[in-house]
Enzyme design. Structure first.
Site, short mmCIF file in Angstrom:
data_model
loop_
_atom_site.label_atom_id
_atom_site.label_comp_id
_atom_site.label_asym_id
_atom_site.label_seq_id
_atom_site.Cartn_x
_atom_site.Cartn_y
_atom_site.Cartn_z
N ASP A 180 1.41 -6.10 -0.80
CA ASP A 180 1.11 -4.81 -0.16
C ASP A 180 2.42 -4.09 0.13
O ASP A 180 3.51 -4.63 -0.10
CB ASP A 180 0.34 -5.04 1.15
N ASP A 207 3.34 -3.13 3.24
CA ASP A 207 3.50 -3.17 4.69
C ASP A 207 2.86 -1.89 5.25
O ASP A 207 1.80 -1.49 4.77
CB ASP A 207 4.98 -3.31 5.07
#
Length: 294
Positions: free
Chosen positions: A214, A216
């Site tokens: 991802d 973050d």
């Protein structure tokens, strides 16, 4: 004189998804006792293409340990007792860089340690030691991981700084922006510290393979971390990680020389406590980690 070779044993610390390796012979789960608590789980050992292998579920099978409760000292001590020479950390991370996208791998070479609730050293009062972690990963082992990833067709980035946070919560937006913009971190995770420091104290070569799941929370188009998306990306990353790990025996070989970068001599001048002042109980406890110099 010809340099003596020793038998290679590769350990992989990571999630359960990477342990189903095709061709692993004589595979068995075994318990290893450690004076530093009970390891996260039993350790799967076997031989892959003529090279000894060990697989340790960092969080335990079924994911029973939080990042803070992982018994890092017991894990590294147990691997040392098994005869491990090279440790590969495989872990999920968030990314602070647009070009390090979900699904990419990063071969980490630096860390910023923001953890605070963990035992970070095998040493302490009664037996004091200081090792250098200026360069916390082994270039030889990291190069092998990069080559293995490239051969497997994985999009991989060589070099990166891993911000280790305590967790278990993910970053606030303010923290994420600070780590990315002011501190220059590239990826963020919760498990490589103090693991890397302990591996250095145990004189083990250590490499970190970060699997990006991802962005973050800093990315304006992705917003906050979505656990369901992370799990979906992790599933895809696990097959890539298995491919990477499966290529390491051919790259590292069944025997190896001393580490040219000094990883296996990290304690050479590190212990400061005078021999007559050393705590006998600590000396006994460190028989595997520091037996070479004690």
């Amino acid at each position: 004189m010809t340099e003596a070779l020793k038998e290679t044993m590769i350990a992989v610390i990571g999630g359960s998804g990477i342990y189903d390796i095709d061709g692993l012979e004589d595979a068995r789960w075994q318990s290893v006792e450690s004076p530093f608590d009970t390891p996260s789980d039993q350790i799967l050992t076997g031989t892959l293409n003529g090279v000894k292998m060990a697989f340790l579920p960092r969080h335990g099978r079924g994911h029973v340990h939080t990042p803070s409760s992982v018994p890092y000292r017991a894990n590294i001590d147990a691997l040392k007792r098994l005869g491990v020479t090279d440790v590969i950390s495989v872990s999920a991370t968030g990314s602070f860089r647009e070009e390090m996208a979900p699904g990419d791998f990063v071969i980490v070479d630096q860390f910023i340690d923001r953890t605070f609730a963990r035992e970070k050293s095998f040493f302490g009062p009664g037996l004091v030691a200081h090792v250098s972690v200026a360069h916390p990963t082994c270039p030889r082992l990291s190069d092998a991981c990069f080559t293995a990833a490239t051969e497997a067709g994985i999009k991989v980035h060589k070099g990166g700084t891993y911000l280790a946070m305590e967790g278990p919560q993910f970053s606030t937006l303010a923290e994420s922006k600070m780590y990315r913009e002011s501190w220059g971190a590239d990826v963020i995770g919760m498990t490589n510290m103090p693991e890397a420091k302990l591996a250095r104290e145990a004189e083990l070569c250590y490499a970190s393979v970060a699997m990006v799941t991802d962005y973050d929370s800093w990315h304006p188009e992705h917003g906050e971390v979505d656990v369901t998306e992370i799990i979906a990306t992790l599933t895809g990353n696990a097959s890539k990680a298995r491919d990477l790990v499966g290529r390491l025996p051919a790259l590292l070989g069944a025997t190896r020389a001393e580490c040219a970068h000094g990883c296996d001599k990290a304690l050479e001048f590190a212990i400061l406590t005078a021999p007559d002042k050393r705590d006998p109980a600590m000396v006994a406890k460190l028989d595997a980690v520091a037996g070479r110099v004690l």
